[in-house]
Design a protein around this motif. Sequence first.
Motif, PDB file in Angstrom:
ATOM      1  N   GLU A   1       0.831  -1.206   0.000  1.00 46.44           N
ATOM      2  CA  GLU A   1       0.000   0.000   0.000  1.00 46.44           C
ATOM      3  C   GLU A   1       0.867   1.258   0.000  1.00 46.44           C
ATOM      4  OE1 GLU A   1      -3.108   0.197  -0.474  1.00 46.44           O
ATOM      5  OE2 GLU A   1      -3.806  -1.851  -0.136  1.00 46.44           O
ATOM      6  N   LEU A   2       1.973   1.224   0.770  1.00 47.69           N
ATOM      7  CA  LEU A   2       2.878   2.379   0.792  1.00 47.69           C
ATOM      8  C   LEU A   2       3.547   2.584  -0.559  1.00 47.69           C
ATOM      9  CD1 LEU A   2       4.648   2.018   4.267  1.00 47.69           C
ATOM     10  CD2 LEU A   2       2.875   3.654   3.594  1.00 47.69           C
ATOM     11  N   HIS A   3       3.911   1.495  -1.207  1.00 43.14           N
ATOM     12  CA  HIS A   3       4.509   1.602  -2.543  1.00 43.14           C
ATOM     13  C   HIS A   3       3.519   2.210  -3.538  1.00 43.14           C
ATOM     14  CE1 HIS A   3       6.968   0.632  -6.013  1.00 43.14           C
ATOM     15  NE2 HIS A   3       5.918   0.033  -6.571  1.00 43.14           N
ATOM     16  N   LYS A   4       2.251   1.795  -3.431  1.00 44.02           N
ATOM     17  CA  LYS A   4       1.230   2.344  -4.318  1.00 44.02           C
ATOM     18  C   LYS A   4       1.023   3.829  -4.054  1.00 44.02           C
ATOM     19  CE  LYS A   4      -3.647   1.757  -5.616  1.00 44.02           C
ATOM     20  NZ  LYS A   4      -4.896   0.995  -5.331  1.00 44.02           N
ATOM     21  N   ALA A   5       0.981   4.213  -2.768  1.00 47.31           N
ATOM     22  CA  ALA A   5       0.809   5.626  -2.413  1.00 47.31           C
ATOM     23  C   ALA A   5       1.990   6.452  -2.915  1.00 47.31           C
ATOM     24  CB  ALA A   5       0.680   5.775  -0.903  1.00 47.31           C
ATOM     25  N   SER A   6       3.194   5.922  -2.745  1.00 45.59           N
ATOM     26  CA  SER A   6       4.403   6.631  -3.186  1.00 45.59           C
ATOM     27  C   SER A   6       4.421   6.808  -4.701  1.00 45.59           C
ATOM     28  CB  SER A   6       5.639   5.872  -2.726  1.00 45.59           C
ATOM     29  OG  SER A   6       6.810   6.533  -3.137  1.00 45.59           O
ATOM     30  N   LYS A   7       4.013   5.776  -5.422  1.00 43.89           N
ATOM     31  CA  LYS A   7       3.994   5.835  -6.881  1.00 43.89           C
ATOM     32  C   LYS A   7       2.995   6.885  -7.375  1.00 43.89           C
ATOM     33  CE  LYS A   7       3.517   2.837 -10.950  1.00 43.89           C
ATOM     34  NZ  LYS A   7       3.239   1.448 -11.415  1.00 43.89           N
ATOM     35  N   LEU A   8       1.800   6.886  -6.785  1.00 44.68           N
ATOM     36  CA  LEU A   8       0.787   7.874  -7.168  1.00 44.68           C
ATOM     37  C   LEU A   8       1.235   9.292  -6.810  1.00 44.68           C
ATOM     38  CD1 LEU A   8      -2.461   6.028  -5.973  1.00 44.68           C
ATOM     39  CD2 LEU A   8      -1.808   6.486  -8.350  1.00 44.68           C
ATOM     40  N   ALA A   9       1.839   9.446  -5.629  1.00 43.83           N
ATOM     41  CA  ALA A   9       2.284  10.771  -5.179  1.00 43.83           C
ATOM     42  C   ALA A   9       3.417  11.303  -6.049  1.00 43.83           C
ATOM     43  CB  ALA A   9       2.723  10.698  -3.723  1.00 43.83           C
ATOM     44  N   THR A  10       4.334  10.419  -6.438  1.00 40.32           N
ATOM     45  CA  THR A  10       5.446  10.844  -7.293  1.00 40.32           C
ATOM     46  C   THR A  10       4.939  11.284  -8.660  1.00 40.32           C
ATOM     47  OG1 THR A  10       6.955   9.314  -6.163  1.00 40.32           O
ATOM     48  CG2 THR A  10       7.619  10.109  -8.332  1.00 40.32           C
ATOM     49  N   ALA A  11       3.984  10.550  -9.207  1.00 39.51           N
ATOM     50  CA  ALA A  11       3.441  10.890 -10.529  1.00 39.51           C
ATOM     51  C   ALA A  11       2.755  12.251 -10.529  1.00 39.51           C
ATOM     52  CB  ALA A  11       2.461   9.807 -10.977  1.00 39.51           C
TER      53      ALA A  11
END
Length: 496
Positions: free
Chosen positions: A116-126
Amino acid sequence: MLFYELEKLIKSLSATEKKIFQLHGTQLKGDKDYVILYEQIIGQIDTVDGASWQERFREAYPTKSLENTAAYLYKILTDLLVQIRIEQDTWYQQYQCLLKARLCFERSIPSRAFKELHKASKLATASQHHPVAYQAARMELTALSDLGFPGLSEQQLVDKQMKAKHTLQSLRQIHEHYSLYELLSHRLTKGKRPESSKQDKQVNDLILSELSLSTRGSQHQFEPQKLHLLFQSFFFIHSGEYRSALRIFNELTKLTEANESMWDYPPYDYLSALDGILDSLRSIGYYQEMAPFIDRLATLSERAYPEHFKSVATLTTWVYQLNMLLGCKKYEMAAQLIGNLSNGDTQKAVNGHEKQLEYYFFIALTYFMLQQWSKAKKQLNLLIAAAKQTPQHLAYRAGRLLHILLSYEMDDLGYVEYEIRSYKRAFSKQGKAYKTEKLIFNTIAADPKLRGNAWKATAHKKVAAKLKEIITDKRELQLTKFADFGQWVLASLSHK
């Protein structure tokens, strides 16, 4: 206040959102007081027969608490709307991922939490959303430490820490950009006005700080670029360099449209930026230059976004279309545009919104300029009724002032005197009066209709000189951007 906010929330619901709420209600068993209250409010909105929904509910269910039921209905509606927005907007999705990650850590499911943290980080970076990116990184580092850094080398740990540090530095720089822009805005609109030949030292200090900040490492990111252009445009507008401001406005819209992947869903932020640009252009009388930005608004309103956003974008488009035509003195074309607009559903969705008040105002102003007094009065009555809960909007103040002029033109002098007293009482708590207001009230008190041409000629010269002074006062633009009230005064003093 809760009742007003609840009613406004329900009025903003789209057809799809209403269906989701109704489906939610049918799935639950037992008493559903909040569903009954919802239907009472919907009935009030659709029929409006005089009795308020509060009175109807209390009369039909005297043993039930209206306040508690309204609070619960508000909670259910906002929970459902948040769930809908999670499915539409990555901003909501990022925070949902953080919530899920924390829950999984609490329940000792770390593998799922890290996903979930990886998904949040990916969305936030984009989307260059640094607050969530840092929060995800901080949660990951804390969890790794608690778990004893499983399978993690020291270099990998340092790399994660440095990545989080860079994210935090970007967030700090954006905060500094916002701080400088907000200080500039406050000093130029609330503080002491700088002289035209000598800029205020504090403002110059802000400009130097902003230039220094804009040359740092993150100047190629979308948010810092946007804030830099906003800062420049605001400064140019308030320093009288209007052509430079227009150039910056065009750069800002090009930057925003080139970074559509950074938009929120729906893009309220871009809608607000276009609104701000058009508001600035009308304030300085650049009516013809408004056209390309109005076209961008119209394009936004036609895209497949949620209904509430489309309603606000559509109404904002109509407001500035009318505003532009009236500013160019094309009154017949404005009346023709009004006749072509179909606004039933749009009006209902944004009832009480500031743009609704402006829409009523510009329709009334159109009829006022065409001397169609009864039509103008009808629109002003709608404006005054819609502004009961939001009297702080300047469109309401401008509408009340236009209503005074209308009453004077209709020779209703007794009402004019009463309305002026009421007007002064209503706005005395909002600070000192505008010079434009004082000029209008003094003119009406002198009653030019009963004066001879010699008196009018003398008064005309004095008023023309006074208007030159008013035009240079930035505060007066807040009111005169709605209508050229000074021209009405000059016209009333002209030879007929």
